[in-house]
Design an enzyme around this catalytic site. Structure first.
Site, PDB file in Angstrom:
ATOM      1  CG  HIS A 662      -0.096   0.040   2.516  1.00  0.00           C
ATOM      2  ND1 HIS A 662       0.528  -1.088   3.034  1.00  0.00           N
ATOM      3  CD2 HIS A 662       0.187   1.063   3.369  1.00  0.00           C
ATOM      4  CE1 HIS A 662       1.157  -0.751   4.146  1.00  0.00           C
ATOM      5  NE2 HIS A 662       0.973   0.551   4.373  1.00  0.00           N
ATOM      6  CG  ASP A 664       1.948   4.766   4.669  1.00  0.00           C
ATOM      7  OD1 ASP A 664       1.213   3.756   4.617  1.00  0.00           O
ATOM      8  OD2 ASP A 664       3.079   4.771   5.194  1.00  0.00           O
ATOM      9  CG  HIS A 714       5.237   0.675   2.798  1.00  0.00           C
ATOM     10  ND1 HIS A 714       4.761   1.862   2.287  1.00  0.00           N
ATOM     11  CD2 HIS A 714       4.732   0.595   4.061  1.00  0.00           C
ATOM     12  CE1 HIS A 714       4.008   2.468   3.185  1.00  0.00           C
ATOM     13  NE2 HIS A 714       3.971   1.715   4.272  1.00  0.00           N
ATOM     14  NE  ARG A 724       6.794  -5.376  13.422  1.00  0.00           N
ATOM     15  CZ  ARG A 724       6.677  -4.871  12.191  1.00  0.00           C
ATOM     16  NH1 ARG A 724       5.864  -5.416  11.315  1.00  0.00           N
ATOM     17  NH2 ARG A 724       7.384  -3.811  11.838  1.00  0.00           N
TER      18      ARG A 724
END
Ligand SMILES: *[C@@H]1O[C@H](CO)[C@@H](O)[C@H](O)[C@H]1NC(C)=O
Ligand SMILES: *[C@@H]1O[C@H](CO)[C@@H](O)[C@H](O)[C@H]1NC(C)=O
Ligand SMILES: *[C@@H]1O[C@H](CO)[C@@H](O)[C@H](O)[C@H]1NC(C)=O
Ligand SMILES: *[C@@H]1O[C@H](CO)[C@@H](O)[C@H](O)[C@H]1NC(C)=O
Length: 733
Positions: A662, A664, A714, A724
Site C-alpha cells: 500500500h 500511506d 510497501h 508485534r
C-alpha cells in the site's frame, strides 16, 4: 606621564605626612589595648558568624555568659538585657588595666566589617571616653525624647547593643547597676546618657553618623554593600561613612543575615565563597559503617508525575543504604503502587523503613513532625534529610555534599527549567511572603556561587539531629494560624536562631510541576510532555537521540528510508501497556467509523492516539523530536508535523499477521518499533517493493521515516509468533 606619576606620589606623601602628624600629636592606641567583650549564652549560628569575622580581623574576644541560661527577655516582646549588664559589670571587676579599651557588643546579630586599628582610630577621633552606637528610633521609653541632647546631624538616640570606651569609665558607668536580668539595659544606659552630669563625668557621646557602629533598625535604606578588592563592607550612604561594626538589632535579622553573606570576606568577587571551605566534615576516607546515620523523610502530598523515577533516583543515591532509614508519608492512594513496587525489592537494603499510607488518617503537618521524631528518637540518627516527592535529585552525591558542608540546616538549590523559580527565597516581604533579594538572580543563574543564609527554603533540606533535639524540638513547628506550613516552619527555624543555608555550589536538580497531573491513564507520565518536558525527555527519549544532530548515526536501510533511535525501552513499554489497558482494538475491517469517510482501504488492528486522548501530546512529540530529523534528512522540506492518523498497530498470527502492499496517506510516515523481534515476536518487518528492500530486524525504540506516496509502496511482513506492536504516524497528509 612622568609628571602625572610624580604628582600622584607627592599627593600620597602629603596625605601620609599629614595624617601621621595628626596622629603623633594624639598618640595611637596600640591594638593590644583593645578587648572585645560579648555575651553568648549559646553558640548559635549567629555567634559563629560573629566569631568568624572577629578572627578574620584578629580581634581579641572574651565571651561572657557561656552556658548560662538566658534570662534577658526577648527583644520582640519585652525590654530585656539586664543580664548583659550584670555580666559586663562582673567581668570588668577582673580587668585591672584602667586604660584598657573595652568594646562591648552583641554577638548573635553582629559582624565586624573592619579591624581593630580602624576602630581605635575612629574612637580616638570622637574625643570622648565612651561612645555608644546611635539609633533613629527611641526605645523603650519614648517619653524621654525631649531629654536627649540635640545633634547637629545624624542619629539622636542611644543604642545599648554596642559601645566602646575606657575600662575605667565603663566601670564607673555600670557601677550603679542593681537591676534584674530581664530589666532593660537600653533604658539603664539611656538614663545615664540623658543625665547631663553623668554624661559629662563619664564623658559619653553617641556615634551619630555611624562611623563605628551601624545599627540596622530604622536604617535599612542607609546601608549598602561595598565591594572592594577581596573584601566587603557596609557603607552608610546617608552619612557617607564606612561603619566598623554592623548590628542587625531588633527586627532586622534578615538584613544582617543578608549582609553577613558577604561581610567581611564571606563571599567576594575576587575570592568567591570562603564559607564553602571552612569547618567541613569530610566523608571521604570513612568506611561505609562509619557514615552518619540519616533518616530520609519522603513526603507525597499531592498526585505527582514520575514518582517511580523518584524511587529509582533514591536507589541510586550515593550513600551506604545500611546507614539510611526511610520515613515515607504518602497521602495519595494513586501512588501506593509505586511505593510498594519499590519497597518490595529494596526495603531490606535500608536500616529501617517506616511507611504512613493514605488510610492512616495522618495529616500532612503531623507527618512532618513524625518524620522528625523518627530521627530524634534514634540516638544514632545524625541528620534528617527531607525530600518532597516533586524534587528531582539529579545529583546522586547531594546527601554527601550537604553533610560535608557541616551546617545545622542546609538545602541544595533546586530550580525549574527555564525559570527563575527556586526552592529558596532571598528575602521576605513585610507580610512574610516572597520578596526578591538583590543577589537572587545572580545566585539562581550561578554568577555568585556559595553557601547562602536565606529566610526561606522548601522541598528539600538537611537538618542536623542535635538541632532537632534542641532548638527545633517543638512538635508544632509547622503549625500556624496565618502561615502555610512551610512558611511557618521557616519562621520557627529563624526565630530559634538556626541559619537556613542554601548552596548552589553544585547542580543538584529541579522541582517538578505538579499542576495538571491527570490520573485517568495507566501511565500518566506519558502525558507530561507539556508540564515537565525535561523529565519527559529523560524518561522517554532515547539516550542516543541527541547524537542524531551531531554525529551521523541515522542509518539508511533502504533508499530514502531513514532509521534512528527515538524512544527508550520504557517509552515503548508504557505506550503498549497503555493501549492494551485501553483495549478497544479495531476489528481490522474496511468500515471504520473513527475516520473521515468511514472507509479504510488498507485496515489494520489498531488504536488511534486520539482514542486515548493522546493526540496533542503526540503532536508535540512529532514536532519537537521528529520534525528536526525530517528537516535534516530532507533538506528544504519544512514540516509542522500535522497528522490525521497516528495509531498503534498490533500484528498477531491469529489476528492480523501482515499488511498487503500500500501507499500511506502522508508526505512522510513514521513507524516506531515498540517491541523486540526474537523476544516478543518472530517475523515482522517491512518491504519496500520498488527497491525490493527488506527491513527484517526492527529495533525496539527506533523509528523508520520514509516518504508516504509514489516511491515507497510497501508492505508489512507476516508476524509468525507472538505479538508485534508499532506506532505509525501519517505526517502531512
Ligand atoms: C591576623 O594575624 C595573623 C597572624 O598573626 C596575620 O597573618 C594576619 O595578617 C592578621 N590579619 C589581619 C587582618 O590583620
Ligand atoms: C570628654 O573628654 C575629652 C578628653 O578626652 C574632653 O576634651 C572633653 O571636653 C570631654 N567632654 C565632656 C563633655 O566632658
Ligand atoms: C563541624 O562544625 C562544627 C561547628 O559547627 C565544628 O565544631 C566541627 O569541628 C566541624 N567539623 C566536624 C568534622 O564536625
Ligand atoms: C548509544 O550508543 C552507544 C555507542 O554506540 C551504545 O554503546 C549505547 O548502547 C547506545 N545506547 C542505547 C540506549 O542504545
Amino acid at each position: 606621564m612622568k609628571l602625572e606619576t610624580l604628582t600622584l606620589v607627592l599627593g600620597l606623601l602629603g596625605l601620609t605626612a599629614f595624617s601621621s602628624l595628626h596622629c603623633e600629636s594624639k598618640g595611637h592606641i596600640p591594638e593590644g589595648k583593645l578587648l572585645v567583650l560579648t555575651i553568648a549564652t549559646k553558640e548559635t549560628d549567629g555567634f559563629k558568624r560573629f566569631m568568624g569575622s572577629a578572627r578574620h580581623f584578629n580581634y581579641t574576644v572574651k565571651v561572657l555568659g557561656r552556658g548560662e541560661k538566658w534570662n534577658g527577655g526577648n527583644y520582640m516582646s519585652a525590654p530585656g538585657g539586664g543580664q548583659k549588664v550584670r555580666l559586663l559589670k562582673s567581668a570588668l571587676a577582673d580587668i585591672k588595666e584602667e586604660d584598657k579599651i573595652i568594646l562591648f557588643i552583641d554577638s548573635y546579630d553582629v559582624v565586624f566589617s573592619s579591624g581593630p586599628k580602624e576602630l581605635l582610630k575612629k574612637f580616638q577621633q570622637v574625643k570622648h571616653k565612651v561612645v555608644f552606637s546611635a539609633e533613629t528610633h527611641i526605645w523603650p521609653d519614648r517619653h524621654l525624647e525631649d531629654k536627649h541632647p540635640h545633634v547637629r546631624e545624624g542619629k539622636r538616640f542611644l543604642g545599648a547593643g554596642g559601645f566602646i570606651g575606657y575600662a575605667s569609665n565603663i566601670k564607673n558607668m555600670v557601677s550603679e547597676w542593681s537591676g534584674k536580668d530581664d530589666d532593660s539595659d537600653q533604658l539603664f544606659f539611656t538614663k545615664i546618657y540623658i543625665n547631663p552630669e553623668k554624661r559629662k563625668s563619664i564623658n559619653i557621646t553617641l556615634d551619630s553618623k555611624c562611623r563605628l557602629f551601624q545599627n540596622l533598625y530604622g536604617a535599612l535604606d542607609e546601608v549598602v554593600l561595598k565591594f572592594e578588592d577581596g573584601r566587603v563592607r557596609a557603607r552608610n550612604v546617608l552619612y557617607d561613612t564606612l561603619p566598623v561594626i554592623v548590628h542587625g538589632n531588633g527586627p532586622t535579622k534578615l538584613q544582617i543575615n543578608y549582609l553577613g553573606n558577604y561581610i567581611p570576606n564571606v563571599w567576594t568577587f575576587e575570592t568567591g565563597c570562603k564559607l564553602c571551605n571552612e569547618d567541613l566534615r569530610p566523608l571521604s576516607g570513612l568506611k561505609e559503617n562509619q557514615y552518619p546515620v540519616v533518616v530520609i523523610g519522603i513526603f507525597i502530598q499531592q498526585p505527582t508525575p514520575f514518582v517511580s523515577v523518584f524511587f529509582e533516583r533514591l536507589l541510586n543515591l550515593q550513600y551506604p543504604k545500611n546507614r539510611l532509614q526511610l520515613f515515607i508519608y504518602n497521602q495519595e492512594s494513586h501512588h501506593e503502587q509505586h511505593i510498594h513496587s519499590f519497597l518490595e525489592k529494596h526495603e531490606a537494603d535500608y536500616q529501617a523503613v517506616k511507611l504512613i499510607g493514605p488510610n492512616e488518617g495522618v495529616d500532612p503537618i503531623t507527618s512532618r513532625s513524625l518524620g522528625f521524631d523518627m530521627c530524634r528518637d534514634d540516638i544514632d540518627c545524625e541528620y534528617f534529610f527531607s525530600v518532597d516527592v516533586d524534587v528531582v535529585l539529579k545529583n546522586a552525591d547531594t546527601l554527601k555534599i550537604l553533610i560535608e558542608l557541616n551546617k545545622s540546616f542546609v538545602a541544595p538549590m533546586m530550580t525549574k527549567p527555564g525559570r527563575l523559580w527556586t526552592n529558596f527565597w532571598g528575602a521576605l516581604s513585610a507580610d512574610g511572603y516572597y520578596a526578591r533579594s538583590e543577589d537572587y538572580v545572580d545566585i539562581v543563574q550561578g554568577r555568585r556561587v556559595g553557601v547562602w543564609n536565606v529566610p526561606y527554603v522548601s522541598q528539600v533540606y538537611l537538618v542536623r539531629a542535635d538541632v532537632l533535639r534542641s532548638e527545633l524540638k517543638a512538635d508544632d513547628l509547622f503549625q500556624s494560624s496565618t502561615l502555610d506550613p512551610d512558611m511557618a516552619f521557616c519562621s520557627r527555624v529563624r526565630e530559634q536562631g538556626v541559619f537556613m543555608y542554601v548552596t548552589n555550589m553544585h547542580t543538584f536538580g529541579r522541582v517538578l510541576n505538579t499542576e495538571n497531573y491527570q490520573m485517568d491513564h495507566l501511565h500518566n507520565d506519558l502525558w507530561q510532555i507539556f508540564e515537565n518536558p525535561v523529565d519527559w525527555e529523560e524518561r522517554y527519549i532515547h539516550q542516543n537521540y541527541s547524537r542524531i544532530m551531531k554525529d551521523n548515526i541515522v542509518e539508511t536501510p533502504c533508499p530514502d528510508v531513514y532509521w534512528f533511535p527515538i524512544f527508550t525501552e520504557v517509552a515503548c513499554t508504557h505506550l503498549v501497556e497503555e493501549m492494551e489497558n485501553f483495549g478497544q482494538w479495531s476489528g481490522g475491517g474496511n468500515v471504520d467509523k473513527r475516520i473521515q469517510g468511514g472507509y479504510e482501504n488498507v485496515p489494520t488492528v489498531d488504536i488511534h492516539m486520539n482514542q486515548i486522548n493522546f493526540e496533542k501530546e503526540w503532536h508535540k512529540f512529532l514536532l519537537d523530536y521528529i520534525a528536526p530529523v525530517t528537516e535534516k534528512m530532507f533538506p528544504g522540506y519544512y514540516t509542522r508535523a500535522q497528522f490525521d492518523l497516528a495509531f498503534v498497530v498490533r500484528y498477531r498470527p491469529d489476528e492480523q499477521p501482515f499488511l498487503r502492499p500500500h501507499h500511506d496517506a502522508s508526505t512522510f510516515t513514521i513507524n516506531i518499533a515498540l517491541n523486540q523481534v526474537g523476544i516478543d515476536y518472530q517475523g515482522g518487518g517491512c518491504r519496500f517493493l520498488r527497491y525490493n528492500c527488506y527491513i527484517r530486524a526492527p529495533r525496539k525504540g527506533w523509528a523508520l521515516m520514509h516518504p508516504g506516496r509514489l516511491t515507497h509502496y510497501h508492505e508489512g511482513l507476516p508476524t509468525t509468533e507472538g505479538t508485534r506492536y508499532i506506532a505509525v504516524s501519517f505526517v502531512d497528509p
